[in-house]
Write a protein that holds these residues in place. Structure first.
Motif, short mmCIF file in Angstrom:
data_model
loop_
_atom_site.label_atom_id
_atom_site.label_comp_id
_atom_site.label_asym_id
_atom_site.label_seq_id
_atom_site.Cartn_x
_atom_site.Cartn_y
_atom_site.Cartn_z
N GLY A 91 0.78 -1.22 0.00
CA GLY A 91 0.00 0.00 0.00
C GLY A 91 0.81 1.28 0.00
N GLY A 92 0.11 2.37 -0.33
CA GLY A 92 0.69 3.70 -0.22
C GLY A 92 1.05 4.38 -1.52
N ARG A 127 3.44 8.08 4.85
CA ARG A 127 2.06 8.53 5.07
C ARG A 127 1.61 8.37 6.52
NH1 ARG A 127 -0.28 9.44 0.13
NH2 ARG A 127 0.63 8.37 -1.68
N ARG A 183 3.95 3.68 3.19
CA ARG A 183 3.06 3.80 4.35
C ARG A 183 3.75 4.52 5.51
NH1 ARG A 183 0.67 -2.14 5.04
NH2 ARG A 183 0.09 -1.30 7.10
N ARG A 184 5.05 4.33 5.66
CA ARG A 184 5.78 5.08 6.71
C ARG A 184 5.70 6.57 6.41
NH1 ARG A 184 8.45 1.15 9.50
NH2 ARG A 184 9.24 -0.58 8.24
N PHE A 196 7.10 -1.16 3.19
CA PHE A 196 6.21 -0.29 3.94
C PHE A 196 6.67 1.17 3.90
CE2 PHE A 196 6.21 -4.51 5.95
CZ PHE A 196 4.90 -4.87 5.66
N ASP A 207 1.34 5.48 8.22
CA ASP A 207 0.39 4.37 8.32
C ASP A 207 1.09 3.01 8.29
OD1 ASP A 207 -2.14 3.11 8.35
OD2 ASP A 207 -2.08 2.89 6.16
N ALA A 208 2.33 2.94 8.76
CA ALA A 208 3.07 1.66 8.75
C ALA A 208 2.62 0.78 9.90
CB ALA A 208 4.56 1.94 8.85
#
Length: 321
Positions: free
Chosen positions: A25-26, A238, A235-236, A232, A240-241
């Motif tokens: 994701g991300g 953002r 996500r990090r 990740f 959100d990890a």
């Protein structure tokens, strides 16, 4: 939130790796490895082989849009192939003027053309005429062949030819992938072109992303090897990890399981262990567990024994019947 894009990486990020990383994701969109265009109109299967996502609405299984990248030096042939590709409804069409590989450059492809801005304009203009306006048309380039003296000229040629957006990798062809990436040079070029510019190069951690944005003056960033080394990372960035390194590794084990199973459906079994080892080599930059796993599996080439070793390291693979 500024966009995060997953870079095209020849020999590293194919559709199977794109599937794994976009499941993590991300990313706002990703770009395929290049499709080499050289003197002929390619059949449809040449595009769907590199981008099977074309048969899924030009999206990965996780729903991330996939743009397809073309590489070549003949304007008319590039345009003819772009028109065929456009008929497959890709999420976008991208041109490669960034690959530094000698085997590609010897045949007038990739970053070798950055000494010929007139040709860049001709290629972009021909492809622009062939691609319907509803399909995003972009290009990726480096700062130059030996130095950045013609970077502005090249970027302007691509923009004037019709590219709607440029991704600029902050190194020259001769730099290869040696650090550092010169993000400040990206800012200099971006200030003198009329289309949006995305910064790319040497982003491995959220701190690198912050510095890249600051020095390049660009909001949007494309991430390459750093995405493979830490699935990740987007996500990090953002915020959100997964909450801990242990949680990251547990999720990664599941990703490795899916990756292994998908590689088995794509390649001859004897080639499959090498693909996982390649990923582990990058993962060990961030995960000591990957170093431990790689030390155990490095010498193993037999797919069945390799799979058993993965299972012993916690990769959630079902036992063979």
């Amino acid at each position: 939130m500024p966009r995060l894009l997953l870079a095209p990486m020849e020999g590293l990020v194919d559709d199977v790796m794109r599937d794994a990383l976009t499941r993590a994701g991300g990313y706002d969109h990703c770009v395929t490895e290049f499709i080499r265009i050289s003197g002929s109109l390619l059949p449809v299967r040449a595009y769907t082989r590199v981008s099977p996502e074309l048969e899924n609405g030009s999206r990965t299984k996780a729903g991330t849009p996939v743009r397809v990248q073309l590489l070549g030096s003949e304007p008319a042939c590039m345009a003819e192939n772009a028109a065929r590709l456009a008929g497959l409804a890709p999420a976008g069409i991208d041109l490669n003027f960034g690959c530094p590989a000698p085997t590609v450059n010897r045949h007038r492809g990739g970053a070798a053309l950055l000494d010929e801005p007139e040709l860049l304009f001709e290629i972009a203009a021909a492809v622009r005429r062939a691609v319907p306006k509803g399909i995003p048309f972009t290009a990726k380039m480096r700062l130059g062949v030996r130095d950045a003296t013609r970077a502005v000229e090249c970027a302007q040629a691509l923009a004037d030819g019709g590219a709607e957006e440029l991704v600029i990798h902050g190194r020259t062809k001769l730099d290869g992938y040696r650090p550092p990436a010169h993000w400040g040079e990206i800012a200099r070029v971006a200030e003198q072109v009329k289309v949006p510019v995305v910064a790319n190069g040497e982003v491995w951690k959220p701190e690198d992303w912050q510095r890249c944005r600051s020095e390049s003056g660009r909001g949007d960033v494309m991430i390459g090897r750093g995405a493979v080394a830490d699935p990740f990372l987007a996500r990090r960035i953002r915020g959100d990890a997964p909450p801990s390194s242990e949680a990251c590794w547990t999720e990664l084990l599941g990703m490795i399981a899916v990756y292994w199973q998908r590689v088995l459906t794509k390649l001859e079994p004897r080639h499959c262990p090498g693909r996982v080892k390649q990923w582990l080599l990058l993962l060990e930059r961030n995960y000591p567990q990957a170093t431990q796993m790689l030390a155990q599996v490095r010498a193993e080439r037999d797919p069945l024994r390799f799979e058993a070793m993965l299972r012993c390291h916690g990769v959630p693979l079902a036992e063979a019947a």
